[in-house]
Design a protein around this motif. Structure first.
Motif, PDB file in Angstrom:
ATOM      1  N   ASN A   1      -2.101   5.838 -16.634  1.00 55.37           N
ATOM      2  CA  ASN A   1      -2.231   4.766 -17.633  1.00 55.37           C
ATOM      3  C   ASN A   1      -3.664   4.302 -17.808  1.00 55.37           C
ATOM      4  OD1 ASN A   1       0.694   4.509 -17.934  1.00 55.37           O
ATOM      5  ND2 ASN A   1       0.620   3.665 -15.863  1.00 55.37           N
TER       6      ASN A   1
ATOM      7  N   ASN B   1      -3.483  10.439 -20.765  1.00 56.32           N
ATOM      8  CA  ASN B   1      -3.502   9.049 -20.293  1.00 56.32           C
ATOM      9  C   ASN B   1      -2.999   8.928 -18.852  1.00 56.32           C
ATOM     10  OD1 ASN B   1      -3.738   6.266 -20.251  1.00 56.32           O
ATOM     11  ND2 ASN B   1      -2.276   5.877 -21.889  1.00 56.32           N
TER      12      ASN B   1
ATOM     13  N   SER C   1      -8.568  12.277 -17.595  1.00 52.89           N
ATOM     14  CA  SER C   1      -7.332  11.606 -18.018  1.00 52.89           C
ATOM     15  C   SER C   1      -6.274  12.586 -18.521  1.00 52.89           C
ATOM     16  CB  SER C   1      -7.633  10.601 -19.121  1.00 52.89           C
ATOM     17  OG  SER C   1      -7.902  11.302 -20.306  1.00 52.89           O
TER      18      SER C   1
ATOM     19  N   SER D   1      -5.994   4.402 -20.046  1.00 49.56           N
ATOM     20  CA  SER D   1      -6.488   3.641 -21.206  1.00 49.56           C
ATOM     21  C   SER D   1      -5.811   2.278 -21.296  1.00 49.56           C
ATOM     22  CB  SER D   1      -6.289   4.426 -22.502  1.00 49.56           C
ATOM     23  OG  SER D   1      -4.930   4.607 -22.793  1.00 49.56           O
TER      24      SER D   1
ATOM     25  N   TYR E   1      -5.680  10.457 -24.879  1.00 46.97           N
ATOM     26  CA  TYR E   1      -6.257   9.407 -24.031  1.00 46.97           C
ATOM     27  C   TYR E   1      -5.559   8.065 -24.232  1.00 46.97           C
ATOM     28  CZ  TYR E   1      -9.947   7.000 -21.412  1.00 46.97           C
ATOM     29  OH  TYR E   1     -10.647   6.293 -20.472  1.00 46.97           O
ATOM     30  N   TYR E   2      -5.262   7.751 -25.499  1.00 44.46           N
ATOM     31  CA  TYR E   2      -4.731   6.417 -25.801  1.00 44.46           C
ATOM     32  C   TYR E   2      -3.216   6.381 -26.006  1.00 44.46           C
ATOM     33  CZ  TYR E   2      -9.568   4.913 -26.248  1.00 44.46           C
ATOM     34  OH  TYR E   2     -10.882   4.614 -25.980  1.00 44.46           O
TER      35      TYR E   2
END
Ligand SMILES: Cc1cc2nc3c(=O)[nH]c(=O)nc-3n(C[C@H](O)[C@H](O)[C@H](O)COP(=O)(O)OP(=O)(O)OC[C@H]3O[C@@H](n4cnc5c(N)ncnc54)[C@H](O)[C@@H]3O)c2cc1C
Lengths: 184, 552
Positions: free
Chosen positions: A163, A160, A66, A165, A151-152
Motif C-alpha cells: 500500500n 502498489n 512498488s 502510495s 503505483y496508485y
C-alpha cells in the motif's frame, strides 16, 4: 466500406484471437526461462528502469520497488492483452535506439540520460524509423499511464506493494468501512 | 421447455425498466424482466479504483465485459474503430440488475420547467433538433414525487430558489458538507449565488429498511456496502419480485423483437446464459435497455413490415443521441481541504441553468466527488510535469489540497449524433453491434466556456491560490453514462419515435421507458427523470390494462 473499416475489422479479429492464448504466440520461445507472464527477463529489467524514472524513489519507494513491472506484466496477460504487441515493439525500439545512440542498454545509462531519453519520447522527437507515426509519443503515454495505475491503484492487481502510495498520501488502508464513521 | 406467454416483457432492469416492472406487477400483470448482466453486490469488487464503474481501465465492475461486447465508434474525420466496454469511446453505462443505479453518484435531480420547453424558451437553433417535450414539468411532477418517496431521496429544495415547484418535500433531510463543500458554500454566498445541499438518492437517515450513508471515500463508481444508496435493485425491483408476478431473468440478452405474419409484435427472442436462443411471448413489449441499446434493438428488428427496423419509418430511431458535456475547473489550495468525509459531492448552485446571456441553456455547478489516487495522478495545472520526481512530489503535497467544481452542460441536440447498427461487426451472440457517430453541436463550446469560467470564479472565491479549467467537450460521440434521446417522444410521428406515453407510433403494443425518450437532456443528471418517466408510463399501461385495453 472504406479502408478504415477494414482495418477496424482486422483489429477486431486480432482482439478475438488474442483473447485465446496469444501470449504463447507472441512470446519468444528462444529466450531463457522467464519468471514473468509476458515480459522476458531483459524486458522486465528495462521496465524496472522506466518505472523508476516515471515514479522515482525518494523518501518513498519508486515504481520498481512498488511492483509496477509486475502490475503491467499481469495486466498484459489479462485485460491488457491488446497492448502486448505495442509493448514488445516499443521496448525493443527503446533498446535499439539506446544501442545506436549510446552503445548501451537503457538501464545502463546515467539517470539524467535516461530522463532526457524519455523526455524525447514524450515530446515525439525520436528520429529512428521504428518510432514513425508518433509511436514514441503514444508508447510513452501508455507506459506512463500504466505505471501510474500500478503505483496508485489497488494492490490487488500486483502493484502498489504494501500500500505504498496510500501510505504516502496518508489514506487509511485497507479502507475501513463504517466503523470509523458511526458515532457510538 | 417453452416459456409461458406473459402480459409484459421488459428489456433491461435499470432505472426505467426496474420502475416499470414494479408498476405493472403490483397492478397484477405478469411480467418477465430481462437483464443481460448479473445481480452484482459490493463484495464482488469492493473499493478497487481501477476496476469500478467510474474508472474502468481494467474493466467495468458492473458490466458489460470486454470479452463478449463490442461497439464501433466513428470519428468526425470518418475513420472508425472497434471499441471495448472498458474504453471511453464505448459510451458505457452499466449492465447488471439496477444498471447504473447500483454504482451511481445518486444525484437526484428534477429537470426545470424550461428543460421541457427548450424550443419555446430559446427558439430554433441552426443545425439542431432542439424541440419542446410533448409533456410539461407539471405532467411529470407527481411522478418525480413518487420516485423520490418510493426509492428515497435526501435534499433541501426549499433552499434552491431555482427549483421547480413541488407538492411534497423530499422525504429525507439534506446531507451535511465536508470541509471543501463548506468553503465553497460560504464562497457562493459571498458571490451572491444560491448554494444548497444536492438532492441525493441516498439515505441521510435510515429509510425503507436500509441504513443511513456513512460517508465513505469510495461511492460513485462502487456499489454501496450497506445499501444506503437507493437504486432500482434495492427498492422497486425487490418489490416487483415480492408480488410473485414478476420473473427476473438475468444473464439473458434480448436479440430481437418478434413480428408475426400479420405485422403484430408478439414478444422477443433472446439468448440465455448458455447462449441458447429462446423465445418469450408477451402481449406488450417494453424497451428499457438505455438509449444506445434500445435503439440498437429496434434497428436490429427488421422484417417485411419494418424493413428499416421497428419505429424507424422516418429515420428517427437512434438520432439525437445526447449525453452531457462536463465543463470543469480545479483549484489548488494553500491548506489541506480534504478531510476524508465522503463521498464528497454535496454543494451545488442552479444559478447558471438558464437565462444566461448569449447562451442556450446551461447547467448546474457542484463540487466533484472525491478523487482517488490514480485519478489525481492525471490532474495537474497546465505546464506541470506529468511524471518523474516533481510529479510524485506534487501528488504527495497536493493530494489533499485540490478541489474540483464541474457540472453537466445541457447538450444542444443534433440529428447527426446517432446510433446505427454496424453492417459487419457482431458481438459474441452474433448480434450486429451499435455503431456510434457524430459529435456535439458547435453551440456547446460557448456554453461550456461560460460554465468553466464560473467554476473557476467559484474556486477562486473559496480561496484557491491557483485554478485551471477545461471545457469537457469530447471530439466525437459524447453520450456515456447520461446517454439519452435516441427514441424521442413527440406528438408528430414524422419527427419522433414514440408518443407522449412512450408508445412507439407505428406499433400499438411496443413501448420505450428509459433515457431514449428524452427530447432534450436537461442541465442535470438524468436518472430521477428516467425513473419518473418509468412511473408515468408504468401507471398508464397498468391502468389501461386493468380497464381491458389490450393494446391491439
Ligand atoms: C458511475 C456512474 C455514476 C452515475 N451517477 C449518476 C448520478 O449521480 N445521477 C444520475 O441521475 N445518474 C447517474 N448515472 C447515470 C444513470 O445510472 C443512468 O442515467 C440511468 O441508469 C439510465 O437509465 P436507463 O433506464 O435509460 O438505462 P439503464 O439504467 O442503463 O438500464 C438499461 C439496462 O438494460 C440492460 N440491457 C441492455 N440491453 C439489453 C438486452 N439486449 N437484453 C437484456 N438487457 C439489456 C442493461 O444491461 C442495463 O442494465 C451514473 C452512472 C454511472 C455508471
Amino acid at each position: 466500406m472504406n479502408n478504415q473499416d477494414n482495418l477496424s475489422r482486422r483489429r477486431f479479429l486480432q482482439l478475438t484471437a488474442t483473447g485465446l492464448g496469444s501470449i504463447y504466440l507472441l512470446s519468444q520461445c528462444s529466450q531463457p526461462f522467464s519468471k514473468w507472464r509476458f515480459f522476458t527477463n531483459a524486458e522486465a529489467r528495462l521496465m524496472d528502469a522506466i518505472a523508476d524514472q516515471i515514479i522515482p524513489p525518494d523518501e518513498w519507494p519508486g515504481g520498481r520497488e512498488s511492483g509496477v513491472t509486475n502490475f503491467i506484466d499481469k495486466q498484459l496477460a489479462g485485460p491488457y492483452v491488446r497492448y502486448q504487441e505495442e509493448y514488445r515493439k516499443g521496448l525493443l525500439a527503446i533498446q535499439n535506439s539506446c544501442e545506436t545512440r549510446f552503445r548501451k542498454k537503457f538501464e545502463e545509462l546515467k539517470w539524467d540520460e535516461q530522463t532526457a531519453f524519455l523526455e524525447l519520447m514524450e515530446a515525439g522527437k525520436m528520429k529512428e524509423a521504428s518510432w514513425k507515426d508518433e509511436f514514441d509519443k503514444t508508447f510513452f503515454a501508455l507506459i506512463r499511464d500504466h505505471s501510474m495505475q500500478g503505483y496508485y491503484g489497488s494492490p490487488r492487481h500486483g502493484g502498489n506493494k504494501n500500500n505504498v502510495s496510500y501510505r504516502m498520501l496518508q489514506l487509511d488502508y485497507p479502507l475501513i468501512i463504517g466503523q470509523n464513521r458511526y458515532k457510538s | 421447455m417453452e416459456n409461458r406467454k406473459v402480459n409484459a416483457v421488459i428489456v433491461g432492469a435499470g432505472a426505467g425498466g426496474g420502475v416499470v416492472a414494479k408498476e405493472l406487477s403490483v397492478a397484477g400483470m405478469s411480467v418477465v424482466l430481462f437483464e443481460q448482466g448479473d445481480w452484482i453486490s459490493y463484495d464482488d469488487h469492493t473499493n478497487d479504483e481501477l476496476l469500478s464503474q467510474r474508472t474502468t481501465v481494467l474493466g467495468n465492475s458492473c458490466g458489460p465485459d470486454d470479452k463478449r461486447y463490442r461497439r464501433v465508434n466513428v470519428h468526425p474525420d470518418g475513420s472508425s474503430h472497434i471499441v471495448l466496454p472498458s474504453e471511453g469511446d464505448y459510451n458505457n453505462n452499466a449492465a447488471c440488475v439496477g444498471s447504473g443505479t447500483v454504482t451511481y453518484g445518486a444525484l437526484a435531480w428534477r429537470f426545470m420547467k424550461e428543460d421541457f420547453r427548450m424550443k419555446s424558451v430559446y427558439g430554433h437553433v441552426a443545425g439542431s433538433t432542439i424541440e419542446d417535450w410533448p409533456i410539461s414539468y407539471e405532467d411529470l411532477e407527481p411522478f418525480y414525487e413518487k420516485a423520490e418517496w418510493e426509492l428515497g431521496v435526501a435534499g433541501e429544495d426549499d433552499k434552491n430558489p431555482f427549483a421547480p415547484p413541488r407538492k411534497r418535500p423530499q422525504p429525507m433531510p439534506p446531507f451535511t458538507h465536508n470541509k471543501e463543500a463548506s468553503l465553497l458554500k460560504d464562497a457562493a454566498h459571498r458571490l451572491g449565488l444560491h448554494p444548497f445541499s444536492i438532492p441525493m438518492l441516498r439515505n441521510s437517515v435510515p429509510y425503507n429498511g436500509r441504513p443511513a450513508c456513512y460517508r465513505m471515500r469510495t461511492c460513485i463508481g462502487f456499489a454501496c456496502p450497506v445499501n444506503a444508496k437507493s437504486g432500482t435493485h434495492n427498492t422497486v425491483i425487490p418489490v416487483a419480485l415480492q408480488t410473485g408476478n414478476c420473473e427476473l431473468r438475468t444473464q439473458c440478452i434480448v436479440s430481437e423483437i418478434i413480428v408475426n405474419e400479420l405485422g403484430a409484435i408478439t414478444g422477443v427472442t433472446y439468448f440465455d446464459k448458455d447462449k441458447r436462443k429462446k423465445t418469450q411471448l408477451a402481449d406488450i413489449v417494453i424497451l428499457s435497455a438505455a438509449a444506445i441499446e434500445t435503439a440498437r434493438l429496434l434497428l436490429n428488428s427488421k422484417s417485411k413490415f419494418f424493413p428499416k427496423g421497428i419505429g424507424n419509418e422516418n429515420d428517427w430511431v437512434g438520432r439525437n443521441l445526447q449525453g452531457h458535456d462536463y465543463p470543469q475547473a480545479f483549484g489548488l489550495f494553500k491548506d489541506e481541504i480534504y478531510d476524508d468525509f465522503g463521498p464528497g459531492s454535496s454543494i451545488a448552485v442552479c444559478d447558471f441553468n438558464h437565462h444566461n446571456p448569449g447562451i442556450i441553456g446551461g447547467g448546474y455547478l457542484k463540487n466533484a466527488f472525491i478523487r482517488l489516487p490514480y485519478g489525481i495522478s492525471k490532474v495537474r495545472p497546465p505546464g506541470e510535469k506529468l511524471w518523474g520526481k516533481e510529479h510524485k512530489q506534487f501528488q504527495r503535497m497536493n493530494f489533499k489540497r485540490i478541489a474540483e467544481v464541474h457540472g453537466p452542460y445541457q447538450q444542444i441536440p443534433n440529428f447527426e449524433q446517432r446510433i446505427e447498427v454496424d453492417p459487419a461487426v457482431k458481438d459474441f451472440w452474433g448480434i450486429p453491434v451499435a455503431r456510434l457517430s457524430g459529435k456535439t453541436h458547435e453551440e456547446d463550446i460557448k456554453g461550456c466556456k461560460f460554465m468553466a469560467e464560473k467554476a473557476e470564479m467559484w474556486l477562486k472565491e473559496a480561496g484557491a491560490v491557483l485554478t485551471w479549467s477545461s471545457l469537457g467537450i469530447s471530439n466525437g460521440v459524447n453520450a456515456g453514462q447520461h446517454q439519452a434521446g435516441t427514441c424521442r417522444m413527440g406528438n408528430d410521428p414524422k419527427t419522433s419515435v414514440t408518443d407522449k406515453w412512450g408508445r412507439v407510433h407505428s406499433t400499438p403494443n411496443l413501448f420505450v421507458a428509459d433515457g431514449s425518450l428524452h427530447v432534450t437532456n436537461g442541465g442535470f443528471n438524468p436518472a430521477l427523470t428516467i425513473m419518473a418517466l418509468g412511473f408515468r408510463i408504468g401507471e398508464y399501461i397498468a391502468t389501461e390494462w386493468n380497464k381491458g385495453n389490450r393494446f391491439k
